[in-house]
Design a protein around this motif. Structure first.
Motif, PDB file in Angstrom:
ATOM      1  N   ALA A   1      -2.551   5.628 -44.262  1.00 56.20           N
ATOM      2  CA  ALA A   1      -2.566   7.095 -44.088  1.00 56.20           C
ATOM      3  C   ALA A   1      -1.852   7.708 -45.388  1.00 56.20           C
ATOM      4  CB  ALA A   1      -1.925   7.220 -42.913  1.00 56.20           C
ATOM      5  N   LEU A   2      -0.700   7.449 -45.826  1.00 58.73           N
ATOM      6  CA  LEU A   2      -0.167   7.879 -46.788  1.00 58.73           C
ATOM      7  C   LEU A   2      -1.225   7.842 -47.927  1.00 58.73           C
ATOM      8  CD1 LEU A   2       3.258   6.533 -46.764  1.00 58.73           C
ATOM      9  CD2 LEU A   2       2.820   8.728 -46.285  1.00 58.73           C
ATOM     10  N   TRP A   3      -1.945   6.604 -48.329  1.00 61.64           N
ATOM     11  CA  TRP A   3      -2.740   6.547 -49.605  1.00 61.64           C
ATOM     12  C   TRP A   3      -3.729   7.702 -49.348  1.00 61.64           C
ATOM     13  CZ3 TRP A   3      -3.013   4.070 -54.040  1.00 61.64           C
ATOM     14  CH2 TRP A   3      -4.227   4.155 -54.596  1.00 61.64           C
ATOM     15  N   GLU A   4      -4.379   7.834 -48.300  1.00 63.98           N
ATOM     16  CA  GLU A   4      -5.414   8.579 -47.977  1.00 63.98           C
ATOM     17  C   GLU A   4      -4.911  10.094 -48.095  1.00 63.98           C
ATOM     18  OE1 GLU A   4      -9.006  10.245 -46.717  1.00 63.98           O
ATOM     19  OE2 GLU A   4      -8.457   8.348 -47.160  1.00 63.98           O
TER      20      GLU A   4
ATOM     21  N   ALA B   1      -6.302  14.089 -54.949  1.00 62.52           N
ATOM     22  CA  ALA B   1      -7.618  13.593 -55.987  1.00 62.52           C
ATOM     23  C   ALA B   1      -8.571  14.736 -55.770  1.00 62.52           C
ATOM     24  CB  ALA B   1      -8.054  12.237 -56.398  1.00 62.52           C
ATOM     25  N   ALA B   2      -9.294  14.798 -54.507  1.00 64.83           N
ATOM     26  CA  ALA B   2     -10.166  15.565 -54.267  1.00 64.83           C
ATOM     27  C   ALA B   2      -9.960  17.200 -54.623  1.00 64.83           C
ATOM     28  CB  ALA B   2     -10.616  15.575 -52.960  1.00 64.83           C
TER      29      ALA B   2
END
Length: 151
Positions: free
Chosen positions: A19-22, A29-30
């Motif tokens: 979840a943290l990575w997402e 980045a998006a």
């Protein structure tokens, strides 16, 4: 008990990490990919407003007006562009008028030169003697007096 231990030591931390990575990597980045200068400029007044309500740092009112200017920079830019375009239009009108006046002047000069007929002057004939100035004896005496006075 083994299932419970595995779930809380292995599966839950992996889910939190995913979840943290997402959120922190993929979505950030998006967001940075879609970030434009206009969005950054539109966000500056929000930062100034947050700093203004954060009472430890005094912010002068001029800085708040800069924030308003940045918020409405599109409108100000259009107004400035219209002002420049009206000046350019005026300058082009003046240049057009000067060019028309210059064209009229050159055509007028050309027609007057043709009337004067500068190109084909009359040839002096040998049969016609040059006219001598008509001077009397008194004029010649007067000229000699001036020559003596000057010398």
């Amino acid at each position: 008990m083994k299932q419970w231990w595995r779930r809380w030591t292995y599966d839950v931390p992996l889910a939190i990490g995913d979840a943290l990575w997402e959120v922190l990597v993929v979505q950030l980045a998006a967001l940075l990919d879609s970030l434009t200068l206009r969005k950054v400029i539109a966000f500056i007044p929000v930062v100034i407003l947050v700093l203004a309500y954060y009472h430890r740092i005094p912010i002068p009112p001029e800085l708040m007006l800069v924030g308003d200017f940045l918020a409405y920079i599109d409108i100000f830019f259009v107004l400035i562009l219209f002002g420049v375009m009206s000046r350019v239009t005026t300058i082009l009108f003046v240049v057009k008028q000067v060019a028309a006046a210059f064209a009229a002047f050159t055509s007028n000069v050309a027609s007057r030169l043709q009337r004067l007929d500068v190109r084909h002057r009359r040839q002096r004939s040998a049969s016609r003697p040059l006219r001598k100035p008509c001077r009397t004896e008194d004029d010649r005496a007067f000229d000699r007096a001036w020559e003596v006075a000057i010398a």
